[in-house]
Design a protein around this motif. Structure first.
Motif, PDB file in Angstrom:
ATOM      1  N   ASP A  87      14.897  13.083   0.376  1.00 25.24           N
ATOM      2  CA  ASP A  87      15.239  12.111  -0.666  1.00 25.24           C
ATOM      3  C   ASP A  87      14.908  10.673  -0.283  1.00 25.24           C
ATOM      4  OD1 ASP A  87      16.197  14.075  -2.378  1.00 25.24           O
ATOM      5  OD2 ASP A  87      18.259  13.897  -1.635  1.00 25.24           O
ATOM      6  N   ASN A  88      14.837  10.373   0.996  1.00 23.17           N
ATOM      7  CA  ASN A  88      14.637   8.979   1.414  1.00 23.17           C
ATOM      8  C   ASN A  88      13.208   8.670   1.869  1.00 23.17           C
ATOM      9  OD1 ASN A  88      14.896  10.460   3.818  1.00 23.17           O
ATOM     10  ND2 ASN A  88      15.991   8.834   4.875  1.00 23.17           N
ATOM     11  N   VAL A  89      12.256   9.572   1.568  1.00 24.69           N
ATOM     12  CA  VAL A  89      10.865   9.379   1.982  1.00 24.69           C
ATOM     13  C   VAL A  89       9.931   9.596   0.801  1.00 24.69           C
ATOM     14  CG1 VAL A  89       9.010  10.215   3.475  1.00 24.69           C
ATOM     15  CG2 VAL A  89      11.356  10.174   4.334  1.00 24.69           C
ATOM     16  N   THR A  90       8.967   8.680   0.629  1.00 25.27           N
ATOM     17  CA  THR A  90       7.925   8.878  -0.379  1.00 25.27           C
ATOM     18  C   THR A  90       6.573   8.562   0.242  1.00 25.27           C
ATOM     19  OG1 THR A  90       8.183   6.617  -1.202  1.00 25.27           O
ATOM     20  CG2 THR A  90       9.378   8.343  -2.393  1.00 25.27           C
ATOM     21  N   PHE A  91       5.550   9.224  -0.285  1.00 26.46           N
ATOM     22  CA  PHE A  91       4.179   8.991   0.129  1.00 26.46           C
ATOM     23  C   PHE A  91       3.385   8.586  -1.102  1.00 26.46           C
ATOM     24  CE2 PHE A  91       5.864  11.705   3.379  1.00 26.46           C
ATOM     25  CZ  PHE A  91       5.296  11.230   4.539  1.00 26.46           C
ATOM     26  N   LYS A  92       2.711   7.443  -1.003  1.00 28.91           N
ATOM     27  CA  LYS A  92       1.926   6.924  -2.126  1.00 28.91           C
ATOM     28  C   LYS A  92       0.483   6.746  -1.669  1.00 28.91           C
ATOM     29  CE  LYS A  92       5.737   6.240  -4.604  1.00 28.91           C
ATOM     30  NZ  LYS A  92       6.305   5.030  -5.071  1.00 28.91           N
ATOM     31  N   VAL A  93      -0.440   7.165  -2.513  1.00 29.38           N
ATOM     32  CA  VAL A  93      -1.860   7.003  -2.216  1.00 29.38           C
ATOM     33  C   VAL A  93      -2.468   6.093  -3.278  1.00 29.38           C
ATOM     34  CG1 VAL A  93      -2.578   9.081  -3.460  1.00 29.38           C
ATOM     35  CG2 VAL A  93      -3.989   8.220  -1.604  1.00 29.38           C
ATOM     36  N   CYS A  94      -3.401   5.295  -2.865  1.00 26.12           N
ATOM     37  CA  CYS A  94      -4.058   4.320  -3.738  1.00 26.12           C
ATOM     38  C   CYS A  94      -5.038   5.025  -4.696  1.00 26.12           C
ATOM     39  CB  CYS A  94      -4.792   3.313  -2.867  1.00 26.12           C
ATOM     40  SG  CYS A  94      -5.790   2.130  -3.774  1.00 26.12           S
ATOM     41  N   GLN A  95      -4.826   4.866  -5.986  1.00 30.02           N
ATOM     42  CA  GLN A  95      -5.717   5.463  -6.977  1.00 30.02           C
ATOM     43  C   GLN A  95      -7.124   4.873  -6.890  1.00 30.02           C
ATOM     44  OE1 GLN A  95      -4.901   8.120  -9.125  1.00 30.02           O
ATOM     45  NE2 GLN A  95      -7.129   8.098  -9.331  1.00 30.02           N
ATOM     46  N   MET A  96      -7.230   3.595  -6.582  1.00 25.82           N
ATOM     47  CA  MET A  96      -8.557   2.981  -6.443  1.00 25.82           C
ATOM     48  C   MET A  96      -9.344   3.632  -5.303  1.00 25.82           C
ATOM     49  SD  MET A  96      -8.202  -1.064  -7.481  1.00 25.82           S
ATOM     50  CE  MET A  96      -7.620  -1.556  -5.902  1.00 25.82           C
ATOM     51  N   SER A  97      -8.651   3.976  -4.214  1.00 26.28           N
ATOM     52  CA  SER A  97      -9.323   4.666  -3.111  1.00 26.28           C
ATOM     53  C   SER A  97      -9.736   6.069  -3.532  1.00 26.28           C
ATOM     54  CB  SER A  97      -8.415   4.735  -1.878  1.00 26.28           C
ATOM     55  OG  SER A  97      -8.206   3.450  -1.337  1.00 26.28           O
ATOM     56  N   LEU A  98      -8.864   6.763  -4.255  1.00 22.21           N
ATOM     57  CA  LEU A  98      -9.225   8.095  -4.758  1.00 22.21           C
ATOM     58  C   LEU A  98     -10.463   8.003  -5.639  1.00 22.21           C
ATOM     59  CD1 LEU A  98      -5.725   9.588  -5.696  1.00 22.21           C
ATOM     60  CD2 LEU A  98      -7.193  10.285  -3.781  1.00 22.21           C
ATOM     61  N   ASP A  99     -10.480   7.029  -6.530  1.00 21.64           N
ATOM     62  CA  ASP A  99     -11.624   6.845  -7.435  1.00 21.64           C
ATOM     63  C   ASP A  99     -12.897   6.536  -6.652  1.00 21.64           C
ATOM     64  OD1 ASP A  99      -9.856   7.250  -9.524  1.00 21.64           O
ATOM     65  OD2 ASP A  99      -9.735   5.127 -10.074  1.00 21.64           O
ATOM     66  N   ARG A 100     -12.772   5.696  -5.650  1.00 24.09           N
ATOM     67  CA  ARG A 100     -13.930   5.299  -4.847  1.00 24.09           C
ATOM     68  C   ARG A 100     -14.599   6.499  -4.177  1.00 24.09           C
ATOM     69  NH1 ARG A 100     -12.975   2.084   0.471  1.00 24.09           N
ATOM     70  NH2 ARG A 100     -14.923   2.528   1.516  1.00 24.09           N
ATOM     71  N   TYR A 101     -13.769   7.460  -3.742  1.00 29.66           N
ATOM     72  CA  TYR A 101     -14.295   8.652  -3.090  1.00 29.66           C
ATOM     73  C   TYR A 101     -14.432   9.833  -4.063  1.00 29.66           C
ATOM     74  CZ  TYR A 101     -13.634   6.197   1.312  1.00 29.66           C
ATOM     75  OH  TYR A 101     -13.700   5.287   2.346  1.00 29.66           O
ATOM     76  N   LYS A 102     -14.257   9.552  -5.357  1.00 24.83           N
ATOM     77  CA  LYS A 102     -14.388  10.559  -6.416  1.00 24.83           C
ATOM     78  C   LYS A 102     -13.452  11.750  -6.197  1.00 24.83           C
ATOM     79  CE  LYS A 102     -19.191   9.267  -7.475  1.00 24.83           C
ATOM     80  NZ  LYS A 102     -18.959   7.908  -7.314  1.00 24.83           N
TER      81      LYS A 102
END
Length: 137
Positions: A87-102
């Motif tokens: 409950d006290n941990v989240t992981f976030k990834v950058c959508q712009m980075s995902l888009d950049r690498y398709k």
């Protein structure tokens, strides 16, 4: 004089102990593509989230670190899969980075969320009083 020093040291120790039990909010920044950095970052967030269960921890992954959260490439997938359930941990990834690498969100380890911009996510967390930790070599 010795009694005064002893009393001050005692007060300082009590203050430190109380301060260590206060909940904190920490955002971790991971941009390295090196698996050693990924493993170290996972150790840090795992240990801290267990030691301080009332605190909040968020890891923001972007740029060359994307392999860390990809189902087919992650060297820390088992640890990450366990931690996203806390409950006290989240992981976030950058959508712009995902888009950049398709890449799409279907490539991510389940539980990893995307945010529009990883850097902006970190800046917003800092504006909300979160502490910042840069994970690097």
């Amino acid at each position: 004089m010795k009694k005064l020093i002893f009393l001050l040291l005692g007060f300082l120790m009590v203050t430190i102990c109380i301060a260590q039990t206060q909940p904190v909010k920490i955002v971790f920044d991971v941009t390295s593509g090196e698996s050693g950095v990924h493993q170290s970052a996972m150790r840090h967030i795992s240990t801290m989230s267990t030691q301080y269960p009332d605190s909040e921890f968020e890891m923001v992954i972007y740029s060359s670190a994307l392999d860390m959260v990809l189902k087919e490439k992650s060297s820390v997938s088992k640890d990450l899969e366990a931690l996203v359930k806390k409950d006290n941990v989240t992981f976030k990834v950058c959508q712009m980075s995902l888009d950049r690498y398709k890449l799409t969100s279907s490539s991510l380890i389940p539980g990893v969320e995307s945010v529009p911009d990883g850097i902006l996510e970190i800046v917003m967390k800092q504006q909300q009083g979160w502490a910042y930790i840069k994970e690097s070599k």
